[in-house]
Design a protein around this motif. Structure first.
Motif, PDB file in Angstrom:
ATOM      1  N   ARG A   8      28.621  28.444  54.396  1.00  0.00           N
ATOM      2  CA  ARG A   8      27.360  29.050  54.828  1.00  0.00           C
ATOM      3  C   ARG A   8      26.853  30.068  53.825  1.00  0.00           C
ATOM      4  O   ARG A   8      26.095  30.973  54.176  1.00  0.00           O
ATOM      5  CB  ARG A   8      27.487  29.709  56.222  1.00  0.00           C
ATOM      6  CG  ARG A   8      28.037  28.817  57.318  1.00  0.00           C
ATOM      7  CD  ARG A   8      27.144  27.620  57.605  1.00  0.00           C
ATOM      8  NE  ARG A   8      25.760  27.909  57.779  1.00  0.00           N
ATOM      9  CZ  ARG A   8      25.207  28.320  58.916  1.00  0.00           C
ATOM     10  NH1 ARG A   8      25.946  28.464  59.990  1.00  0.00           N
ATOM     11  NH2 ARG A   8      23.921  28.559  59.002  1.00  0.00           N
ATOM     12  N   ARG A   9      27.258  29.935  52.580  1.00  0.00           N
ATOM     13  CA  ARG A   9      26.708  30.803  51.533  1.00  0.00           C
ATOM     14  C   ARG A   9      25.428  30.192  50.981  1.00  0.00           C
ATOM     15  O   ARG A   9      24.605  30.874  50.422  1.00  0.00           O
ATOM     16  CB  ARG A   9      27.731  31.019  50.413  1.00  0.00           C
ATOM     17  CG  ARG A   9      28.931  31.828  50.880  1.00  0.00           C
ATOM     18  CD  ARG A   9      29.939  31.980  49.773  1.00  0.00           C
ATOM     19  NE  ARG A   9      29.531  32.957  48.789  1.00  0.00           N
ATOM     20  CZ  ARG A   9      29.690  32.808  47.489  1.00  0.00           C
ATOM     21  NH1 ARG A   9      30.217  31.713  47.005  1.00  0.00           N
ATOM     22  NH2 ARG A   9      29.311  33.748  46.651  1.00  0.00           N
ATOM     23  N   LYS A  10      25.309  28.884  51.079  1.00  0.00           N
ATOM     24  CA  LYS A  10      24.061  28.204  50.746  1.00  0.00           C
ATOM     25  C   LYS A  10      23.477  27.702  52.063  1.00  0.00           C
ATOM     26  O   LYS A  10      24.065  26.847  52.706  1.00  0.00           O
ATOM     27  CB  LYS A  10      24.313  27.046  49.781  1.00  0.00           C
ATOM     28  CG  LYS A  10      23.061  26.267  49.427  1.00  0.00           C
ATOM     29  CD  LYS A  10      23.327  25.240  48.342  1.00  0.00           C
ATOM     30  CE  LYS A  10      22.094  24.381  48.096  1.00  0.00           C
ATOM     31  NZ  LYS A  10      20.896  25.146  47.708  1.00  0.00           N
ATOM     32  N   GLN A  11      22.347  28.274  52.454  1.00  0.00           N
ATOM     33  CA  GLN A  11      21.814  27.972  53.783  1.00  0.00           C
ATOM     34  C   GLN A  11      20.483  27.216  53.754  1.00  0.00           C
ATOM     35  O   GLN A  11      19.920  26.905  54.802  1.00  0.00           O
ATOM     36  CB  GLN A  11      21.645  29.271  54.566  1.00  0.00           C
ATOM     37  CG  GLN A  11      22.979  29.985  54.771  1.00  0.00           C
ATOM     38  CD  GLN A  11      22.961  30.933  55.953  1.00  0.00           C
ATOM     39  OE1 GLN A  11      22.212  30.781  56.892  1.00  0.00           O
ATOM     40  NE2 GLN A  11      23.804  31.945  55.884  1.00  0.00           N
ATOM     41  N   PHE A  12      19.965  26.968  52.540  1.00  0.00           N
ATOM     42  CA  PHE A  12      18.667  26.299  52.458  1.00  0.00           C
ATOM     43  C   PHE A  12      18.707  25.150  51.455  1.00  0.00           C
ATOM     44  O   PHE A  12      19.282  25.289  50.371  1.00  0.00           O
ATOM     45  CB  PHE A  12      17.575  27.293  52.045  1.00  0.00           C
ATOM     46  CG  PHE A  12      17.301  28.317  53.108  1.00  0.00           C
ATOM     47  CD1 PHE A  12      16.374  28.066  54.111  1.00  0.00           C
ATOM     48  CD2 PHE A  12      17.991  29.517  53.118  1.00  0.00           C
ATOM     49  CE1 PHE A  12      16.138  29.003  55.102  1.00  0.00           C
ATOM     50  CE2 PHE A  12      17.759  30.453  54.108  1.00  0.00           C
ATOM     51  CZ  PHE A  12      16.829  30.201  55.108  1.00  0.00           C
TER      52      PHE A  12
ATOM     53  N   ARG B  40      16.198  24.652  56.382  1.00  0.00           N
ATOM     54  CA  ARG B  40      17.498  25.276  56.638  1.00  0.00           C
ATOM     55  C   ARG B  40      18.590  24.206  56.728  1.00  0.00           C
ATOM     56  O   ARG B  40      18.399  23.171  57.358  1.00  0.00           O
ATOM     57  CB  ARG B  40      17.451  26.080  57.942  1.00  0.00           C
ATOM     58  CG  ARG B  40      18.694  26.922  58.187  1.00  0.00           C
ATOM     59  CD  ARG B  40      18.561  27.724  59.462  1.00  0.00           C
ATOM     60  NE  ARG B  40      17.700  28.883  59.305  1.00  0.00           N
ATOM     61  CZ  ARG B  40      18.096  30.051  58.788  1.00  0.00           C
ATOM     62  NH1 ARG B  40      19.345  30.200  58.374  1.00  0.00           N
ATOM     63  NH2 ARG B  40      17.270  31.058  58.683  1.00  0.00           N
TER      64      ARG B  40
END
Lengths: 360, 161
Positions: free
Chosen positions: B53-57, B63
């Motif tokens: 969840r460090r890259k969320q997009f 999202r």
């Protein structure tokens, strides 16, 4: 993330005009048919799990927190039992780019000592209260009260997340642990394994300042953190600031932190130097090295050495700590520790401490 | 004669290697997105960032909605080791820290079929299944083996039942 739909909770439907009844009926039928399927797919079924928070039904609002209780027997002091933290997280996270987070902490709610029980030390602290707006993974803007991004411990200081009941001096003594202001932060995923950064500023006016703390009068800082080899995280901190009790006494704080963990073993350190514009006699420095090792079952041995030199000509204090923890689950930990200081002119508490902490 | 010998050797070699190839295929994992999605994953590191969840997009601003299998599921454990470099229980401290900042881990779904259904119908969702289980409801964003190395995206084997 749209957890609302996935937990099988029927999303709110906007009111429809009479001529849209057929459409509404179709939509309702669709939602009715889809919702049980989605709920059946999820293992959680919207239920509560310790350490994972609770989503308020039919909302994007989440509740969570942690609690801890400490039993201490400091040298030349009577034993005492504290309900040290009862901390509540409340956050809102919808599908939009906006997010809200707050943490209020009831500190030292009850203290029990021989022939005395009191709540004199109780204080309701506002630890965090901020709004985030996300442009991308790399660009997030935070406004409000947040934890000062110095080192690693201060950013994860909750009792269930750390291995010892006591906290190393370098992680909270040379700087205010909270700041009220604005922050730009994010993860630069294009740089190797992803560089986490934060740049922040505060012009004082702390939201609900803790009367026991000397808060920022003005501060500007930055923090970088980078993961190496999956198991090693290294961080750098810098903040230029002055504090409410000594306005105009400008200081620079530089810090390095690192944490290596693998197979239940952990080695971490934080080092910090605070330089005063008023001269070297107002400088402070310190650091700690902490090791954790599994010793069978859910037991972990903990050892730590720390050193802290406060401003002035007095020698710094060295503090040795050994401990044994029992990690009942990811959300519940029991800790015991014994610490001994050398040259303890700072009167750092030393002796026996035990605690239980739960993330809820 | 030489040609016949060579053909026999090749046939024998193929027979010997065939079970290995099938085994490798059945171990392969497909990282999936909705079939009409243009979202793709460039590397294992990027996938790890998504699952941490460090890259969320996604690059188009959507999202990312990652989904997981239960921690005890053998596929989840292989995926976790291959992508995150650790088993689910070894990541508990990491998720405690993320939770402290109000970030929750990917939602856990009960089965591969559930992952297929949710990923197929949820914009921005991403999941993983055995490569052999991929069907027309989803697109394969990345295919990896148990070591996390990229493999051919085309399902080449029938899933063992």
């Amino acid at each position: 993330m749209n957890r609302k739909a996935k937990c099988g909770i029927v999303p709110r439907v906007e009111p429809v005009r009479p001529h849209g009844r057929r459409c509404a009926a179709g939509l309702a039928a669709l939602l009715w048919s889809v919702a049980p399927v989605v709920a059946a797919d999820s293992t959680g079924d919207g239920g509560y799990e310790l350490g994972k928070g609770w989503q308020v039904p039919r909302t994007d609002l989440y509740l969570g927190g942690y609690a801890s209780s400490d039993l201490g027997k400091e040298e030349s002091q009577p034993w005492s039992l504290d309900v040290s933290h009862l901390s509540l997280f409340l956050w809102w996270q919808g599908d939009s780019r906006f997010r809200f987070f707050s943490e209020t902490d009831l500190e030292n709610a009850v203290t029990v000592q021989p022939r005395r029980t009191s709540s004199d030390g109780a204080y309701l602290a506002l630890e965090r209260l901020y709004a985030d707006w996300t442009q991308s993974d790399a660009v997030n803007i935070r406004v409000g009260k947040f934890l000062t991004p110095v080192g690693r411990w201060n950013l994860i200081h909750a009792a269930p997340l750390v291995w010892t009941t006591s906290r190393p001096l370098i992680t909270d003594t040379p700087f205010p642990t909270n700041a009220t202001g604005a922050m730009l932060y994010g993860t630069l995923t294009g740089i190797g394994a992803g560089l986490d950064y934060s740049v922040y500023g505060s012009i004082g006016r702390e939201l609900r300042p803790d009367p026991h703390l000397d808060t920022f009068n003005e501060a500007y800082g930055a923090h970088l953190s980078y993961p190496f080899l999956r198991s090693l995280q290294v961080g750098l901190s810098f903040v230029n600031f002055d504090q409410v009790h000594e306005p105009g006494e400008r200081q620079n704080l530089v810090g390095v932190d690192a944490c290596w963990s693998q197979g239940g073993y952990e080695l971490s350190t934080e080092l910090g130097w605070r330089f005063s514009y008023d001269g070297s006699k107002f400088d402070a420095k310190g650091g700690f090295v902490q090791g954790v090792a599994p010793v069978g079952g859910r037991f972990y041995a903990v050892g730590r050495y720390e050193y802290f030199h406060q401003p002035g000509d007095e020698p710094g204090v060295s503090l040795w700590l050994v401990g044994l923890d029992y990690r009942w689950s990811h959300a519940l930990i029991l800790k015991t520790e014994f610490s001994k200081a050398v040259d303890n002119r700072l009167q750092v508490p030393e002796g026996f401490l035990a605690s239980v902490a739960v993330l809820f | 004669m030489r040609l016949r010998t060579a053909l026999l050797r090749a046939a024998a070699g193929a027979v010997c290697l065939w079970p290995i190839a099938v085994a490798a295929d059945s171990d392969a994992m497909a990282v999936i997105v909705a079939v009409d999605s243009r979202h793709r994953v460039e590397s294992r590191d990027q996938l790890a960032e998504i699952y941490r969840r460090r890259k969320q997009f996604w690059s188009d601003g959507q999202r990312i909605d990652p989904v997981n299998l239960p921690a005890a599921d053998p596929l989840r454990r292989r995926f976790s080791l291959a992508v995150m470099g650790a088993l689910p229980e070894q990541l508990e401290a990491f998720w405690n820290e993320m939770y402290f900042h109000g970030v929750l881990p990917p939602q856990v779904l009960k089965s591969v079929e559930a992952v297929l259904r949710i990923v197929a119908t949820t914009p921005g969702a991403i999941g993983y299944i055995p490569l052999c289980a991929a069907d027309k409801r989803v697109a394969i964003a990345l295919a990896i083996d148990s070591a996390g190395a990229a493999v051919d995206k085309e399902p080449g084997a029938v899933c063992p039942h």
